[in-house]
Scaffold this motif. Structure first.
Motif, PDB file in Angstrom:
ATOM      1  N   CYS A 268       0.818  -1.214   0.000  1.00 23.32           N
ATOM      2  CA  CYS A 268       0.000   0.000   0.000  1.00 23.32           C
ATOM      3  C   CYS A 268       0.848   1.259   0.000  1.00 23.32           C
ATOM      4  O   CYS A 268       0.326   2.356  -0.225  1.00 23.32           O
ATOM      5  N   THR A 269       2.173   1.145   0.242  1.00 33.37           N
ATOM      6  CA  THR A 269       3.030   2.330   0.183  1.00 33.37           C
ATOM      7  C   THR A 269       3.552   2.583  -1.225  1.00 33.37           C
ATOM      8  O   THR A 269       4.205   3.600  -1.455  1.00 33.37           O
ATOM      9  N   GLY A 270       3.285   1.675  -2.165  1.00 32.95           N
ATOM     10  CA  GLY A 270       3.705   1.877  -3.541  1.00 32.95           C
ATOM     11  C   GLY A 270       2.912   2.977  -4.216  1.00 32.95           C
ATOM     12  O   GLY A 270       1.705   3.141  -3.983  1.00 32.95           O
ATOM     13  N   ALA A 271       3.564   3.739  -5.086  1.00 32.98           N
ATOM     14  CA  ALA A 271       2.929   4.904  -5.703  1.00 32.98           C
ATOM     15  C   ALA A 271       1.715   4.531  -6.544  1.00 32.98           C
ATOM     16  O   ALA A 271       0.763   5.313  -6.651  1.00 32.98           O
ATOM     17  N   ASN A 272       1.714   3.357  -7.163  1.00 28.61           N
ATOM     18  CA  ASN A 272       0.629   2.981  -8.070  1.00 28.61           C
ATOM     19  C   ASN A 272      -0.399   2.051  -7.437  1.00 28.61           C
ATOM     20  O   ASN A 272      -1.299   1.579  -8.123  1.00 28.61           O
ATOM     21  N   TYR A 273      -0.269   1.805  -6.145  1.00 28.04           N
ATOM     22  CA  TYR A 273      -1.104   0.787  -5.510  1.00 28.04           C
ATOM     23  C   TYR A 273      -2.597   1.070  -5.652  1.00 28.04           C
ATOM     24  O   TYR A 273      -3.386   0.166  -5.932  1.00 28.04           O
ATOM     25  N   ARG A 274      -3.011   2.313  -5.470  1.00 20.54           N
ATOM     26  CA  ARG A 274      -4.442   2.649  -5.496  1.00 20.54           C
ATOM     27  C   ARG A 274      -4.862   3.358  -6.787  1.00 20.54           C
ATOM     28  O   ARG A 274      -5.990   3.831  -6.884  1.00 20.54           O
ATOM     29  N   ARG A 275      -3.968   3.422  -7.762  1.00 21.39           N
ATOM     30  CA  ARG A 275      -4.328   4.088  -9.008  1.00 21.39           C
ATOM     31  C   ARG A 275      -5.397   3.292  -9.735  1.00 21.39           C
ATOM     32  O   ARG A 275      -5.326   2.074  -9.827  1.00 21.39           O
ATOM     33  N   VAL A 276      -6.399   3.986 -10.285  1.00 21.46           N
ATOM     34  CA  VAL A 276      -7.525   3.333 -10.938  1.00 21.46           C
ATOM     35  C   VAL A 276      -7.543   3.716 -12.418  1.00 21.46           C
ATOM     36  O   VAL A 276      -6.753   4.541 -12.890  1.00 21.46           O
ATOM     37  N   ALA A 277      -8.472   3.096 -13.169  1.00 24.31           N
ATOM     38  CA  ALA A 277      -8.622   3.407 -14.587  1.00 24.31           C
ATOM     39  C   ALA A 277      -8.870   4.899 -14.773  1.00 24.31           C
ATOM     40  O   ALA A 277      -9.663   5.513 -14.055  1.00 24.31           O
ATOM     41  N   GLY A 278      -8.193   5.470 -15.748  1.00 24.08           N
ATOM     42  CA  GLY A 278      -8.294   6.915 -15.956  1.00 24.08           C
ATOM     43  C   GLY A 278      -7.159   7.668 -15.308  1.00 24.08           C
ATOM     44  O   GLY A 278      -6.978   8.861 -15.556  1.00 24.08           O
ATOM     45  N   GLY A 279      -6.390   6.984 -14.440  1.00 23.01           N
ATOM     46  CA  GLY A 279      -5.212   7.600 -13.850  1.00 23.01           C
ATOM     47  C   GLY A 279      -5.411   8.225 -12.487  1.00 23.01           C
ATOM     48  O   GLY A 279      -4.451   8.680 -11.861  1.00 23.01           O
ATOM     49  N   HIS A 280      -6.644   8.261 -11.972  1.00 20.07           N
ATOM     50  CA  HIS A 280      -6.858   8.883 -10.654  1.00 20.07           C
ATOM     51  C   HIS A 280      -6.228   8.037  -9.555  1.00 20.07           C
ATOM     52  O   HIS A 280      -6.324   6.811  -9.551  1.00 20.07           O
ATOM     53  N   ASN A 281      -5.575   8.705  -8.625  1.00 17.61           N
ATOM     54  CA  ASN A 281      -4.945   8.022  -7.493  1.00 17.61           C
ATOM     55  C   ASN A 281      -5.429   8.672  -6.198  1.00 17.61           C
ATOM     56  O   ASN A 281      -5.025   9.793  -5.878  1.00 17.61           O
ATOM     57  N   PRO A 282      -6.302   8.002  -5.437  1.00 14.52           N
ATOM     58  CA  PRO A 282      -6.827   8.600  -4.208  1.00 14.52           C
ATOM     59  C   PRO A 282      -5.783   8.719  -3.101  1.00 14.52           C
ATOM     60  O   PRO A 282      -6.036   9.385  -2.101  1.00 14.52           O
ATOM     61  N   ARG A 283      -4.630   8.072  -3.272  1.00 16.86           N
ATOM     62  CA  ARG A 283      -3.532   8.225  -2.304  1.00 16.86           C
ATOM     63  C   ARG A 283      -2.280   8.625  -3.065  1.00 16.86           C
ATOM     64  O   ARG A 283      -1.296   7.879  -3.124  1.00 16.86           O
ATOM     65  N   ALA A 284      -2.316   9.795  -3.635  1.00 13.84           N
ATOM     66  CA  ALA A 284      -1.222  10.240  -4.494  1.00 13.84           C
ATOM     67  C   ALA A 284       0.022  10.644  -3.709  1.00 13.84           C
ATOM     68  O   ALA A 284       1.140  10.565  -4.220  1.00 13.84           O
ATOM     69  N   GLU A 285      -0.156  11.055  -2.449  1.00 11.58           N
ATOM     70  CA  GLU A 285       0.966  11.553  -1.660  1.00 11.58           C
ATOM     71  C   GLU A 285       1.533  10.460  -0.753  1.00 11.58           C
ATOM     72  O   GLU A 285       0.797   9.597  -0.269  1.00 11.58           O
ATOM     73  N   GLU A 286       2.843  10.551  -0.512  1.00 12.10           N
ATOM     74  CA  GLU A 286       3.508   9.553   0.335  1.00 12.10           C
ATOM     75  C   GLU A 286       2.900   9.499   1.728  1.00 12.10           C
ATOM     76  O   GLU A 286       2.736   8.430   2.315  1.00 12.10           O
ATOM     77  N   GLY A 287       2.554  10.680   2.274  1.00 13.40           N
ATOM     78  CA  GLY A 287       1.978  10.716   3.613  1.00 13.40           C
ATOM     79  C   GLY A 287       0.652   9.996   3.696  1.00 13.40           C
ATOM     80  O   GLY A 287       0.337   9.356   4.705  1.00 13.40           O
TER      81      GLY A 287
END
Length: 347
Positions: A268-287
């Motif tokens: 879950c700390t990976g940058a692409n872990y929560r990225r969804v179709a269309g490119g949106h990432n609800p956890r875009a920041e490291e924090g």
């Protein structure tokens, strides 16, 4: 107290290695790792905490779930199930507790059981080995464990002067000892040396700190390298994808396309872990990702499945390249948790 001598123990392990897959601590390039061995001569008996836990014996870093054969409109699936029985020797109590936490999600009642994990779990016997002392970064006693906790293994060993104090915890443990020569002695093993406790906020007390600026500040140090998840005994996030068969692997029919469905560890700390179709990432920041990791272990997981998703092994502290220390995070959150004054006192 029953004692098994070093000679009798090596005899037992050699017998196990002849009959089943034996996994035990092995020294490799100056580090201790759990590895399959052919006999007791390969085992490191005097060791501290191994670099990795026994998690990969049940939940491998990469595994093939099934093979796929596609010919025109016809698709054939063949499941790949683990079949080999295995015995793991030298399981430290924190790692055994990690398996207990994995059981809650892979074999528990709240979600459909995972057949691959379940098959390995059913075919595995755990021989625990108590710790004589807690390591510098260990805090197992703060999360409900102990260096000599015996409840999560089949057979528990504690090093003593004349060998190992031995206790069969389950029927599997009892069957391992059949025919072994044990010595009865009075007394009990010396208690392990403990570290000072670490404050651990209770599940449910974390929610009020969700929007605190602390997480953004902590995230400025995080590299999203995922090392903390890969050494953790309880992290269980994974990705699944279909891949062509590896180059050189036999493909019986040249007219058929062969693939394999592969499961591998994720974090879950990976940058692409929560990225969804269309490119949106609800956890875009490291924090945001780091916050989720701690909330998952100490708040979400225990509320959903029961046990804490942290065994206090301290491996994540040892490997983090930017010194994100879980014990410091716990202390910081504990300091932020507001003290609730009972009504009768405030009145």
């Amino acid at each position: 107290m029953k004692i098994i001598s070093q000679g009798a123990l090596t005899e037992l392990l050699d017998q196990v290695a002849r009959e089943k897959r034996l996994i035990a601590p092995v020294e490799e390039a100056g580090t201790i790792r759990y590895r399959p061995v052919g006999g007791s001569g390969e085992i490191a008996f005097d060791f501290a905490r191994p670099l990795l836990s026994i998690k990969e014996a049940f939940f491998p870093p990469t595994e093939t779930l099934l093979t796929i054969a596609r010919n025109g409109g016809q698709v054939t699936l063949q499941e790949v199930m683990p079949e080999e029985e295995q015995v793991i020797f030298g399981v430290r109590p924190c790692d055994a507790r990690g398996v207990k936490a994995l059981d809650a999600v892979f074999s528990g009642e709240r979600v459909p059981p995972d057949p691959y994990y379940g098959r390995r779990r059913q075919q595995t016997t755990l021989i625990g080995l108590a710790c004589r002392e807690m390591g510098e970064t260990c805090f197992c006693t703060s999360v409900g464990g102990a260096p000599d906790e015996a409840g999560n293994v089949d057979l528990m060993l504690t090093e003593v002067e004349d060998g190992y104090a031995v206790e069969a915890i389950t029927s599997r443990g009892e069957s391992l000892l059949q025919g072994m020569t044990l010595t009865d002695v009075t007394g009990a093993p010396s208690p392990p040396r403990l570290n000072d406790p670490v404050p651990v906020p209770a599940a449910g007390a974390w929610a009020e700190q969700f929007e605190d600026a602390f997480w953004a500040a902590l995230g400025e140090r995080c590299l999203s390298c995922r090392l903390c998840a890969y050494v953790c005994p309880t992290c269980r996030c994974f990705d699944v994808r279909d891949e062509p068969l590896p180059a050189g692997q036999t493909q019986p029919d040249p007219q058929t396309q062969y693939l394999e469905r592969v499961r591998c560890w994720d974090s879950c700390t990976g940058a692409n872990y929560r990225r969804v179709a269309g490119g949106h990432n609800p956890r875009a920041e490291e924090g945001e990702r780091l916050r989720n990791r701690f909330f998952c272990k100490f708040d979400f997981y225990p509320q959903q499945y029961g046990p804490l998703a942290c065994t206090g092994c301290g491996r994540c502290i040892d490997v983090c390249p930017v010194n994100v220390d879980v014990t410091e995070v716990l202390a910081a959150v504990a300091a932020m948790v507001p003290v609730k004054i009972p009504e009768e006192v405030s009145a």
